[in-house]
Design an enzyme around this catalytic site. Structure first.
Site, mmCIF file in Angstrom:
data_model
loop_
_atom_site.group_PDB
_atom_site.id
_atom_site.type_symbol
_atom_site.label_atom_id
_atom_site.label_comp_id
_atom_site.label_asym_id
_atom_site.label_seq_id
_atom_site.Cartn_x
_atom_site.Cartn_y
_atom_site.Cartn_z
ATOM 1 N N HIS A 1 41.354 32.020 40.414
ATOM 2 C CA HIS A 1 42.725 32.235 39.939
ATOM 3 C C HIS A 1 43.345 30.934 39.421
ATOM 4 O O HIS A 1 44.012 30.906 38.392
ATOM 5 C CB HIS A 1 43.614 32.744 41.085
ATOM 6 C CG HIS A 1 43.231 34.073 41.632
ATOM 7 N ND1 HIS A 1 42.561 34.219 42.826
ATOM 8 C CD2 HIS A 1 43.415 35.333 41.144
ATOM 9 C CE1 HIS A 1 42.357 35.514 43.059
ATOM 10 N NE2 HIS A 1 42.857 36.205 42.056
ATOM 11 N N GLN B 1 45.782 51.249 40.920
ATOM 12 C CA GLN B 1 44.406 50.972 40.502
ATOM 13 C C GLN B 1 43.433 51.069 41.672
ATOM 14 O O GLN B 1 42.246 50.801 41.510
ATOM 15 C CB GLN B 1 44.317 49.612 39.803
ATOM 16 C CG GLN B 1 44.444 48.401 40.693
ATOM 17 C CD GLN B 1 44.443 47.100 39.888
ATOM 18 O OE1 GLN B 1 45.387 46.833 39.143
ATOM 19 N NE2 GLN B 1 43.405 46.295 40.017
ATOM 20 N N GLY C 1 40.229 36.927 34.228
ATOM 21 C CA GLY C 1 38.953 36.358 34.636
ATOM 22 C C GLY C 1 37.773 37.136 34.065
ATOM 23 O O GLY C 1 37.792 38.366 33.996
ATOM 24 N N ASP D 1 35.828 40.088 36.206
ATOM 25 C CA ASP D 1 36.078 41.515 35.989
ATOM 26 C C ASP D 1 35.804 41.814 34.523
ATOM 27 O O ASP D 1 36.723 42.036 33.727
ATOM 28 C CB ASP D 1 37.507 41.856 36.388
ATOM 29 C CG ASP D 1 37.748 41.609 37.878
ATOM 30 O OD1 ASP D 1 37.052 42.233 38.690
ATOM 31 O OD2 ASP D 1 38.586 40.759 38.215
ATOM 32 N N SER E 1 35.914 35.562 44.967
ATOM 33 C CA SER E 1 36.603 36.847 44.976
ATOM 34 C C SER E 1 37.495 36.904 46.202
ATOM 35 O O SER E 1 37.121 36.405 47.276
ATOM 36 C CB SER E 1 35.592 37.994 45.045
ATOM 37 O OG SER E 1 36.245 39.196 45.406
ATOM 38 N N SER E 2 38.665 37.506 46.029
ATOM 39 C CA SER E 2 39.552 37.679 47.186
ATOM 40 C C SER E 2 38.885 38.539 48.240
ATOM 41 O O SER E 2 39.236 38.489 49.415
ATOM 42 C CB SER E 2 40.862 38.321 46.745
ATOM 43 O OG SER E 2 41.458 37.559 45.713
#
Lengths: 282, 282
Positions: free
Chosen positions: A38, A62, A148, A151, A186-187
């Site tokens: 991020h 989503q 990003g 994705d 990744s979160s």
């Protein structure tokens, strides 16, 4: 301390003022839980624009019913501090009542592209993404929006939407940022147990193995996906959701790998779904 | 002669220049075949903005397969002259290749509202409308867009879309303009034969009869729709598609008529489908 704005009129006014001052507006749409990926997008937006808005919003529409909406990591204060440290000018963090008030019923859809890869197991996911991104675009009216590359399908779907609907916005992609062992940031990595975390770099290893094959002259898709599968199968905790090689723009399957092919994988490690991809540049 | 622009970049540049000059941009989206109703919308836009764009585009995706796309009247030069005469600054008239290039696949939808009145017999119609209007909004970026009250449901659907998707555009409605005998002006009136044209004012007559009932204290929807039906049935060439009384914002049926009720009718006269409506202001 960086300003955190939740009100639509207030953020719009601030962006309008900066636009009228001749500044170029950048937007980095995020769901928070910031990692180095991020932060690289924020820095990228700063290189291209003068006033960078970071939106932080875990967009409920989503997520599927059985997905991790409730457990998705949220830490607005820490995220805002990180955004500030990396040069963002303001954080836009609305809540669900602001974004989807009672009776909400308008959606933006891209047909076709979302039906492969992640879209197959996540029906409605990309409709949620394109809808919230449209709303953010209409609120912020950025000159440039940065997403990003991790994705990859989301990026293609957004580019298609922007093109089709004549949105006058430059869509910029930030490259995948990886841990030292290759795991794409990744979160969702924080969901992994210690043992799972040790296995997780296998995603990127499998993509590198494919890349090596291709650099050696192999172009047949079955051979390449076979190689990826065999690397992934070596990690005993993983379950493959998909291994796909597609045209990065059209998201349509290809027979032979060439310049611009996207190799994308989704793998479950326990309850955690991880994705990774590379674009072939031969 | 007023400039007719078909290129998206060119019209966008012109609008951007005017916006940067501090002018407010107005948009009147039309399908051409101008009558006094369209021209009143142009004059309305001129009252509210400084630079008025009239778009002329017969939008194929809002027509059903069995509808009148091919026969819909087109007369760009005459329309442009009329637009100029009434004060418009530029005409935007793209073609299908520009608006929907090969592989086009993005749509804007409003759920719920479009499923009543005209939406019932014209599935996909409002998706076509909201999609093209979104594109025009993104190209022109108007401060104000003016639509006719005659297409009452279209107006409600667009208002809902603008609200839900946070489009920063003021949606303005121009009142219905009528022929001396009460027939609402419509580009489709020219389809009528002499005999059909003589019958056509019955639509407005039936609405006036309903209004008179309401002014006399009647509020029950069945009684009012019954009165409309009996007036329409007197015209032997007509076939009623719907008579509906709904809340004008939500497009949902109501039981008793009150302030803000929309009485909308669609009637076939031969092969021509005509619509009309009134909003109750008691």
């Amino acid at each position: 301390m960086i300003k955190i704005i939740s009100d639509i009129s207030e953020i719009r006014r601030l962006c309008d003022e900066n636009r009228l001052d001749g500044k170029r507006i950048g937007l980095v749409p995020t769901m928070g839980a910031f990692h180095a990926g991020h932060l690289s997008l924020i820095r990228r937006a700063l290189e291209k624009t003068d006033f960078v808005v970071v939106s932080i919003y875990v967009n409920p529409i989503q997520f599927g019913n059985n997905e991790d909406l409730d457990s998705y990591p949220r830490n607005l204060t820490a995220d805002a501090l990180l955004a500030e440290k990396h040069g963002a000018h303001v954080v836009f963090a609305p809540n669900d009542e602001i974004m989807y008030p009672d009776g909400y019923s308008s959606y933006v859809t891209v047909e076709g592209l979302p039906d492969v890869l992640c879209g197959r197991s996540r029906p409605g996911h990309f409709r949620g993404v394109t809808t919230v991104v449209s709303k953010l675009f209409n609120i912020i009216r950025p000159h440039v929006a940065v997403f990003g590359q991790k994705d990859a399908q989301q990026l293609s779907v957004i580019r298609k939407m922007v093109h089709d609907l004549n949105m006058d916005i430059d869509i910029d992609a930030g490259k995948i940022i990886r841990e030292p062992d290759g795991l794409a940031m990744s979160s969702r990595n924080q969901y992994l147990t210690g043992e799972q975390r040790e296995q997780a770099p296998v995603l990127y290893k499998s993509l590198l193995a494919a890349k090596k094959l291709i650099e050696g002259g192999v172009i047949g898709v079955p051979e390449i996906t076979g190689e990826i599968k065999s690397v992934l199968d070596n990690a005993f905790l993983t379950e493959i959701e998909y291994i796909e090689i597609v045209d990065v723009e059209k998201m349509s399957p290809i027979e032979n790998v060439s310049q611009g092919a996207l190799i994308a994988i989704a793998v479950w490690i326990g309850e955690t779904r991880l994705i990774d991809n590379i674009i072939i540049d031969v």
